[in-house]
Design a protein around this motif. Sequence first.
Motif, short mmCIF file in Angstrom:
data_model
loop_
_atom_site.label_atom_id
_atom_site.label_comp_id
_atom_site.label_asym_id
_atom_site.label_seq_id
_atom_site.Cartn_x
_atom_site.Cartn_y
_atom_site.Cartn_z
N VAL A 128 0.84 -1.20 0.00
CA VAL A 128 0.00 0.00 0.00
C VAL A 128 0.88 1.25 0.00
O VAL A 128 2.00 1.22 0.52
CB VAL A 128 -0.97 0.04 1.22
N VAL A 129 0.37 2.33 -0.59
CA VAL A 129 1.12 3.59 -0.62
C VAL A 129 0.15 4.75 -0.51
O VAL A 129 -0.97 4.70 -1.03
CB VAL A 129 1.97 3.71 -1.91
N ILE A 178 -0.36 9.85 5.79
CA ILE A 178 0.71 8.87 5.51
C ILE A 178 0.98 8.03 6.76
O ILE A 178 1.08 6.80 6.69
CB ILE A 178 1.98 9.60 5.01
N ASP A 179 1.05 8.70 7.93
CA ASP A 179 1.28 7.97 9.20
C ASP A 179 0.14 7.01 9.50
O ASP A 179 0.35 5.89 9.97
CB ASP A 179 1.42 8.96 10.37
N GLN A 180 -1.09 7.49 9.22
CA GLN A 180 -2.27 6.64 9.48
C GLN A 180 -2.21 5.36 8.65
O GLN A 180 -2.45 4.26 9.16
CB GLN A 180 -3.55 7.42 9.14
N LEU A 181 -1.85 5.50 7.37
CA LEU A 181 -1.79 4.31 6.51
C LEU A 181 -0.66 3.38 6.94
O LEU A 181 -0.82 2.15 6.91
CB LEU A 181 -1.61 4.71 5.04
N LYS A 208 0.65 -1.94 9.10
CA LYS A 208 1.28 -2.86 10.09
C LYS A 208 0.22 -3.77 10.69
O LYS A 208 0.43 -4.96 10.87
CB LYS A 208 1.95 -2.04 11.22
N GLU A 209 -0.92 -3.17 11.02
CA GLU A 209 -2.01 -3.95 11.65
C GLU A 209 -2.49 -5.09 10.76
O GLU A 209 -2.76 -6.18 11.24
CB GLU A 209 -3.18 -3.02 11.99
N VAL A 210 -2.60 -4.82 9.46
CA VAL A 210 -3.16 -5.86 8.57
C VAL A 210 -2.08 -6.72 7.91
O VAL A 210 -2.38 -7.65 7.17
CB VAL A 210 -4.06 -5.24 7.46
N PHE A 216 4.22 -1.53 3.38
CA PHE A 216 3.94 -0.10 3.25
C PHE A 216 5.10 0.57 2.52
O PHE A 216 6.26 0.39 2.89
CB PHE A 216 3.77 0.52 4.66
N PHE A 217 4.77 1.32 1.45
CA PHE A 217 5.81 2.08 0.74
C PHE A 217 5.84 3.48 1.32
O PHE A 217 4.85 4.21 1.28
CB PHE A 217 5.51 2.13 -0.77
#
Length: 460
Positions: free
Chosen positions: A134-135, A145-148, A153-155, A159-160
């Motif tokens: 995901v990006v 960006i921090d939220q994603l 990490k949770e799922v 993460f890019f």
Amino acid sequence: MFDNLTERLGGVLTKLRGQGRLTEDNIKETMREVRMALLEADVALPVVRAFVDQVKGKAMGEEVMKSLTPGQVLIKILNDELVKVMGEANEGLDLASQPPAVVMMAGLQGSGKTTSVAKLARWLQESQKKSVMVVSCDVYRPAAIDQLETLAKEVGADFFPSRGDQDPLYIATSALEQARKQYKDVLIVDTAGRLHVDEAMMGEIKALHAGINPVETLFVVDSMTGQDAANTAKAFGDALPLTGVVLTKTDGDARGGAALSIRQITGKPIKFLGIGEKTTALEAFHPERMASRILGMGDVLSLVEEVQRKVDHKKTEKLAKKLQKGKGFDLEDFKEQMEQMAKLGGMGALMDKLPGMGDVPDHVKNQANDKEINRLVAIINSMTPKERQFPNIIKGSRKRRIATGSGTQVQDVNKLLKQFTQMQKMMKKMKGGGMAKMMRGLKGRMGPGGGMPPSGGFPF
């Protein structure tokens, strides 16, 4: 979702079922009530008109008038037209391209786009066995960006990383290159939202779309905005070649007007429903199952799929073997059953999918809320291992200690023990082939006028 519509249509359908024959007058009366119910559900007026005209045209036909059960035939017509309005069948994601398949998410700010990216990543990994990256290209909202990154990490998705001072197109193309190098199956691109549709936003998102050429462009929209959801989807659809819609916050929308309007107004299928805040709360949209739910006939297929996906089958088998060997059902087993129930979204989510739940009074439904499950688990957690194994030893002083430890009252402990005793009786019937007998009994209780299964009778 659709609570108000289901309730209104429930009354109309109850009257219909009792009709020995249908006349032009009572069909007109029925359709007037259906029209009012749809308008109250915030369904767009052109959609309501087209729907009512279609149903009326078919209802006046010979098939209904000459049928032995005209009420049932009219209900089937209503069901078929609801399915048609929402899009005939589930349209899944088309990921049949050279990996990584790019999925782009677009939508207004606050529609639940970033959360939907994480939910979709989880769904693709768990149900489609895809590897996902995901990006975030949302360089305008500092926390996006921090939220994603946190949600990724949770799922368990890759993460890019991106920064607020970078160009969105540069971020997306760099992520695509990285996803190729890592042989990812899917890359999900989160884009910037705005508070309203504007030209600058549309220009940027068009350039982004042209640069990464996604196989799926999904429009994420808040269902609680009702008709506005369909209108916004149309504005985005005019600017972008959308392939589908993700309808979010449907658990808080009692009307459901967006779900019934979007397909007709935009021509784009609803592909997913966001049904809660957790990253597991995403389900594929099946028009035929949703129509069944709207008409109060439940959605057992989705329930079965959910049970297969979320229930810990090893624990269930272990309990079944324990019961077959004649070992008693204890409070530890009871607690496990309730925790399995919570995994399925709690009693509320289950009751939505069971047939006939529209006829159950609200005060009964409210008794079966999810806070109650959490409270019962807390009470059992306050017990010693010996008390869980031998509930009969729980008397006065023990009850007071358990109540204090779980922040509840002694009467709550008594209530739990009563529910447990009822559940224990049901479990005894399972021993020695009594399962069929128990199911017949439950079926009788769940039938017309039979009410609910005994309190505490969970379905595993």
